[in-house]
Motif scaffolding. Structure first.
Motif, PDB file in Angstrom:
ATOM      1  N   VAL A  47       0.846  -1.194   0.000  1.00  0.00           N
ATOM      2  CA  VAL A  47       0.000   0.000   0.000  1.00  0.00           C
ATOM      3  C   VAL A  47       0.886   1.250   0.000  1.00  0.00           C
ATOM      4  CG1 VAL A  47      -1.695   1.317   1.347  1.00  0.00           C
ATOM      5  CG2 VAL A  47      -1.911  -1.174   1.157  1.00  0.00           C
ATOM      6  N   ALA A  48       1.884   1.270   0.867  1.00  0.00           N
ATOM      7  CA  ALA A  48       2.803   2.413   0.945  1.00  0.00           C
ATOM      8  C   ALA A  48       3.594   2.553  -0.355  1.00  0.00           C
ATOM      9  CB  ALA A  48       3.747   2.247   2.128  1.00  0.00           C
ATOM     10  N   ARG A  49       4.062   1.438  -0.894  1.00  0.00           N
ATOM     11  CA  ARG A  49       4.838   1.469  -2.137  1.00  0.00           C
ATOM     12  C   ARG A  49       4.011   2.043  -3.283  1.00  0.00           C
ATOM     13  NH1 ARG A  49       6.184  -3.682  -2.382  1.00  0.00           N
ATOM     14  NH2 ARG A  49       4.301  -4.222  -3.502  1.00  0.00           N
ATOM     15  N   LYS A  50       2.773   1.581  -3.435  1.00  0.00           N
ATOM     16  CA  LYS A  50       1.919   2.054  -4.524  1.00  0.00           C
ATOM     17  C   LYS A  50       1.546   3.521  -4.350  1.00  0.00           C
ATOM     18  CE  LYS A  50       0.023  -2.463  -5.510  1.00  0.00           C
ATOM     19  NZ  LYS A  50      -1.075  -3.386  -5.266  1.00  0.00           N
ATOM     20  N   ARG A  51       1.274   3.916  -3.120  1.00  0.00           N
ATOM     21  CA  ARG A  51       0.905   5.315  -2.874  1.00  0.00           C
ATOM     22  C   ARG A  51       2.073   6.245  -3.166  1.00  0.00           C
ATOM     23  NH1 ARG A  51      -2.353   7.420   2.418  1.00  0.00           N
ATOM     24  NH2 ARG A  51      -2.626   9.558   1.715  1.00  0.00           N
ATOM     25  N   ALA A  52       3.271   5.877  -2.690  1.00  0.00           N
ATOM     26  CA  ALA A  52       4.465   6.686  -2.948  1.00  0.00           C
ATOM     27  C   ALA A  52       4.753   6.744  -4.449  1.00  0.00           C
ATOM     28  CB  ALA A  52       5.662   6.132  -2.188  1.00  0.00           C
ATOM     29  N   ALA A  53       4.665   5.613  -5.133  1.00  0.00           N
ATOM     30  CA  ALA A  53       4.929   5.576  -6.577  1.00  0.00           C
ATOM     31  C   ALA A  53       3.938   6.454  -7.334  1.00  0.00           C
ATOM     32  CB  ALA A  53       4.885   4.137  -7.086  1.00  0.00           C
ATOM     33  N   HIS A  62      10.866   9.804 -13.625  1.00  0.00           N
ATOM     34  CA  HIS A  62      11.023   8.829 -14.704  1.00  0.00           C
ATOM     35  C   HIS A  62      10.881   7.411 -14.158  1.00  0.00           C
ATOM     36  CE1 HIS A  62      13.108   6.340 -17.689  1.00  0.00           C
ATOM     37  NE2 HIS A  62      12.593   7.201 -18.542  1.00  0.00           N
ATOM     38  N   GLU A  63      10.476   6.494 -15.011  1.00  0.00           N
ATOM     39  CA  GLU A  63      10.192   5.103 -14.627  1.00  0.00           C
ATOM     40  C   GLU A  63      11.365   4.420 -13.926  1.00  0.00           C
ATOM     41  OE1 GLU A  63       7.182   2.542 -14.107  1.00  0.00           O
ATOM     42  OE2 GLU A  63       6.983   4.393 -15.247  1.00  0.00           O
ATOM     43  N   ASP A  64      12.608   4.652 -14.382  1.00  0.00           N
ATOM     44  CA  ASP A  64      13.769   4.035 -13.721  1.00  0.00           C
ATOM     45  C   ASP A  64      13.858   4.472 -12.263  1.00  0.00           C
ATOM     46  OD1 ASP A  64      14.384   2.799 -16.054  1.00  0.00           O
ATOM     47  OD2 ASP A  64      16.210   3.936 -16.455  1.00  0.00           O
ATOM     48  N   GLY A  65      13.639   5.749 -12.024  1.00  0.00           N
ATOM     49  CA  GLY A  65      13.653   6.271 -10.658  1.00  0.00           C
ATOM     50  C   GLY A  65      12.506   5.714  -9.830  1.00  0.00           C
ATOM     51  N   LEU A  66      11.366   5.492 -10.474  1.00  0.00           N
ATOM     52  CA  LEU A  66      10.221   4.922  -9.757  1.00  0.00           C
ATOM     53  C   LEU A  66      10.535   3.532  -9.224  1.00  0.00           C
ATOM     54  CD1 LEU A  66       7.130   5.990 -11.888  1.00  0.00           C
ATOM     55  CD2 LEU A  66       7.601   6.579  -9.507  1.00  0.00           C
ATOM     56  N   HIS A  67      11.256   2.738  -9.993  1.00  0.00           N
ATOM     57  CA  HIS A  67      11.620   1.389  -9.542  1.00  0.00           C
ATOM     58  C   HIS A  67      12.513   1.465  -8.302  1.00  0.00           C
ATOM     59  CE1 HIS A  67       9.700  -0.575 -12.863  1.00  0.00           C
ATOM     60  NE2 HIS A  67      10.434   0.075 -13.745  1.00  0.00           N
ATOM     61  N   THR A  68      13.501   2.338  -8.351  1.00  0.00           N
ATOM     62  CA  THR A  68      14.399   2.492  -7.199  1.00  0.00           C
ATOM     63  C   THR A  68      13.643   3.015  -5.994  1.00  0.00           C
ATOM     64  OG1 THR A  68      16.284   2.884  -8.658  1.00  0.00           O
ATOM     65  CG2 THR A  68      16.491   3.645  -6.377  1.00  0.00           C
ATOM     66  N   ALA A  69      12.845   4.056  -6.179  1.00  0.00           N
ATOM     67  CA  ALA A  69      12.088   4.641  -5.070  1.00  0.00           C
ATOM     68  C   ALA A  69      11.122   3.620  -4.467  1.00  0.00           C
ATOM     69  CB  ALA A  69      11.332   5.880  -5.543  1.00  0.00           C
TER      70      ALA A  69
END
Length: 190
Positions: A47-53, A62-69
């Motif tokens: 839930v936290a991961r999806k909300r932050a993303a 950018h998508e690459d940064g989203l994976h790391t974040a």
């Protein structure tokens, strides 16, 4: 303001370097700040991961940064869910974007300050979370901060260099050079 080059190997090649602060971002320099609270239970990690993303995507990351974040948020919230209970029933996630940094922070009420491991223990299948987060931040020219909070608990913050991408060609060149900076679309910032 003291600055460092976030990607020394790119600096030697004279390609796409970004200048970033050497310390954690100050709240007064924030361009975007978003915080939310989740229960400190394993079921809240996705839930936290999806909300932050979702927030970071709206900010133009950018998508690459989203994976790391997303990995960083999962590890930090997962650690709080595993180790902060019962002293902390909730975990607060704060995302802070300045012109040159992206900070991903998790706060819980447990007073114990963890130390990232320097090496993984091959005999254990856990204990690598902060080591991974620390490695990701350092490789990008950022840092991992663990600090006690004045009132109660602790905050664990991963700070990454961030930059606006003027156009898609600029972004493509940086990504092709394996630039570790968190790239945001300029038009979407602020």
């Amino acid at each position: 303001m003291r600055t460092t080059v976030s990607n020394p190997s790119a600096a030697r090649r004279r390609t796409h370097t970004h200048r970033v602060p050497a310390s954690r971002p100050k709240p007064g320099n924030a361009v975007c700040v978003y915080g939310f609270t989740v229960l400190a239970v394993p079921a809240e990690v996705p839930v936290a991961r999806k909300r932050a993303a979702g927030v970071l995507r709206d900010w133009g990351l950018h998508e690459d940064g989203l994976h790391t974040a997303s990995l960083v948020i999962s590890e930090l919230v997962g650690n709080a869910a595993r180790h902060a209970v019962p002293q902390s029933a909730r975990t607060t996630v704060t995302l802070t974007r300045t012109g040159t940094t992206l900070a991903l922070a998790v706060h819980d009420d447990h007073p114990f300050l963890p130390l990232p491991r320097l090496e993984a223990d091959p005999g254990r299948d856990c204990g690598r979370g902060l080591m991974i987060v620390d490695s990701l931040a350092r490789e990008a020219g950022g840092a991992l901060h663990v600090r006690p909070m004045p009132a109660r608990g602790k905050e664990i913050q991963a700070v990454f260099p961030a930059a606006d991408s003027a156009d898609s060609a600029d972004l493509a060149a940086c990504l092709a050079a394996a630039c570790p900076v968190m790239h945001f679309e300029r038009k979407r910032l602020g």
